[in-house]
Design a protein around this motif. Structure first.
Motif, PDB file in Angstrom:
ATOM      1  N   LYS A 109      46.388   6.511  11.679  1.00 52.80           N
ATOM      2  CA  LYS A 109      45.147   7.175  12.097  1.00 52.80           C
ATOM      3  C   LYS A 109      44.045   6.148  12.352  1.00 52.80           C
ATOM      4  CE  LYS A 109      41.869  10.720  10.689  1.00 52.80           C
ATOM      5  NZ  LYS A 109      41.501  11.709   9.679  1.00 52.80           N
ATOM      6  N   GLU A 110      43.942   5.144  11.497  1.00 52.31           N
ATOM      7  CA  GLU A 110      42.927   4.105  11.686  1.00 52.31           C
ATOM      8  C   GLU A 110      43.176   3.323  12.972  1.00 52.31           C
ATOM      9  OE1 GLU A 110      41.839   3.091   7.030  1.00 52.31           O
ATOM     10  OE2 GLU A 110      43.601   2.178   7.941  1.00 52.31           O
ATOM     11  N   ILE A 111      44.434   3.045  13.252  1.00 47.80           N
ATOM     12  CA  ILE A 111      44.770   2.309  14.473  1.00 47.80           C
ATOM     13  C   ILE A 111      44.407   3.126  15.711  1.00 47.80           C
ATOM     14  CG2 ILE A 111      46.693   1.412  15.853  1.00 47.80           C
ATOM     15  CD1 ILE A 111      47.943   0.484  13.181  1.00 47.80           C
ATOM     16  N   VAL A 112      44.743   4.424  15.702  1.00 44.41           N
ATOM     17  CA  VAL A 112      44.411   5.288  16.840  1.00 44.41           C
ATOM     18  C   VAL A 112      42.900   5.344  17.048  1.00 44.41           C
ATOM     19  CG1 VAL A 112      44.455   7.673  17.688  1.00 44.41           C
ATOM     20  CG2 VAL A 112      46.515   6.653  16.708  1.00 44.41           C
ATOM     21  N   ASN A 113      42.144   5.491  15.964  1.00 43.05           N
ATOM     22  CA  ASN A 113      40.680   5.525  16.076  1.00 43.05           C
ATOM     23  C   ASN A 113      40.135   4.208  16.614  1.00 43.05           C
ATOM     24  OD1 ASN A 113      40.456   8.167  15.170  1.00 43.05           O
ATOM     25  ND2 ASN A 113      40.192   7.557  13.044  1.00 43.05           N
ATOM     26  N   LEU A 114      40.696   3.098  16.164  1.00 45.42           N
ATOM     27  CA  LEU A 114      40.279   1.787  16.643  1.00 45.42           C
ATOM     28  C   LEU A 114      40.566   1.645  18.131  1.00 45.42           C
ATOM     29  CD1 LEU A 114      39.256  -1.100  16.130  1.00 45.42           C
ATOM     30  CD2 LEU A 114      41.597  -1.699  15.488  1.00 45.42           C
ATOM     31  N   ILE A 115      41.768   2.032  18.555  1.00 46.73           N
ATOM     32  CA  ILE A 115      42.134   1.944  19.974  1.00 46.73           C
ATOM     33  C   ILE A 115      41.172   2.765  20.817  1.00 46.73           C
ATOM     34  CG2 ILE A 115      43.883   2.630  21.670  1.00 46.73           C
ATOM     35  CD1 ILE A 115      45.991   1.841  19.499  1.00 46.73           C
ATOM     36  N   ARG A 116      40.883   3.976  20.394  1.00 42.69           N
ATOM     37  CA  ARG A 116      39.961   4.839  21.157  1.00 42.69           C
ATOM     38  C   ARG A 116      38.586   4.207  21.297  1.00 42.69           C
ATOM     39  NH1 ARG A 116      41.690  10.518  18.330  1.00 42.69           N
ATOM     40  NH2 ARG A 116      43.532  10.887  19.605  1.00 42.69           N
ATOM     41  N   LYS A 117      38.073   3.663  20.209  1.00 46.40           N
ATOM     42  CA  LYS A 117      36.739   3.066  20.227  1.00 46.40           C
ATOM     43  C   LYS A 117      36.708   1.823  21.113  1.00 46.40           C
ATOM     44  CE  LYS A 117      33.477   4.241  18.541  1.00 46.40           C
ATOM     45  NZ  LYS A 117      32.341   5.012  19.090  1.00 46.40           N
ATOM     46  N   LEU A 118      37.728   0.986  21.020  1.00 48.74           N
ATOM     47  CA  LEU A 118      37.751  -0.235  21.825  1.00 48.74           C
ATOM     48  C   LEU A 118      37.929   0.086  23.305  1.00 48.74           C
ATOM     49  CD1 LEU A 118      39.785  -2.574  19.464  1.00 48.74           C
ATOM     50  CD2 LEU A 118      37.317  -2.589  19.868  1.00 48.74           C
ATOM     51  N   ARG A 119      38.690   1.109  23.629  1.00 48.66           N
ATOM     52  CA  ARG A 119      38.831   1.521  25.036  1.00 48.66           C
ATOM     53  C   ARG A 119      37.511   2.033  25.579  1.00 48.66           C
ATOM     54  NH1 ARG A 119      44.732   4.300  24.883  1.00 48.66           N
ATOM     55  NH2 ARG A 119      45.926   2.414  25.293  1.00 48.66           N
ATOM     56  N   GLU A 120      36.752   2.758  24.749  1.00 49.75           N
ATOM     57  CA  GLU A 120      35.413   3.222  25.162  1.00 49.75           C
ATOM     58  C   GLU A 120      34.527   2.039  25.532  1.00 49.75           C
ATOM     59  OE1 GLU A 120      33.524   5.584  22.150  1.00 49.75           O
ATOM     60  OE2 GLU A 120      35.112   7.099  22.180  1.00 49.75           O
ATOM     61  N   LYS A 121      34.730   0.929  24.848  1.00 48.74           N
ATOM     62  CA  LYS A 121      33.920  -0.270  25.083  1.00 48.74           C
ATOM     63  C   LYS A 121      34.454  -1.099  26.244  1.00 48.74           C
ATOM     64  CE  LYS A 121      31.556  -0.156  20.972  1.00 48.74           C
ATOM     65  NZ  LYS A 121      30.157   0.109  21.057  1.00 48.74           N
ATOM     66  N   GLY A 122      35.546  -0.644  26.872  1.00 46.93           N
ATOM     67  CA  GLY A 122      36.078  -1.324  28.043  1.00 46.93           C
ATOM     68  C   GLY A 122      37.118  -2.387  27.770  1.00 46.93           C
ATOM     69  N   MET A 123      37.645  -2.434  26.565  1.00 43.57           N
ATOM     70  CA  MET A 123      38.639  -3.447  26.227  1.00 43.57           C
ATOM     71  C   MET A 123      40.008  -3.043  26.779  1.00 43.57           C
ATOM     72  SD  MET A 123      39.228  -5.188  22.512  1.00 43.57           S
ATOM     73  CE  MET A 123      37.586  -5.869  22.526  1.00 43.57           C
ATOM     74  N   SER A 124      40.767  -4.014  27.244  1.00 38.41           N
ATOM     75  CA  SER A 124      42.094  -3.740  27.805  1.00 38.41           C
ATOM     76  C   SER A 124      43.117  -3.505  26.691  1.00 38.41           C
ATOM     77  CB  SER A 124      42.563  -4.911  28.665  1.00 38.41           C
ATOM     78  OG  SER A 124      42.948  -5.991  27.842  1.00 38.41           O
TER      79      SER A 124
END
Length: 40
Positions: free
Chosen positions: A4-19
């Protein structure tokens, strides 16, 4: 990290434009390095 923490991290970083490759590199680093290790 939990799944769950990994999924939340991925979502947040994608929002910030990270590949996806950058996100995977960060997750790999976090999961494989001891907090006491220092990069030089």
């Amino acid at each position: 990290m939990t799944g769950k923490e990994i999924v939340n991290l991925i979502r947040k970083l994608r929002e910030k434009g990270m590949s996806s490759d950058e996100i995977l590199a960060i997750i790999e680093y976090v999961e494989t390095h001891d907090p006491k290790e220092q990069e030089q």
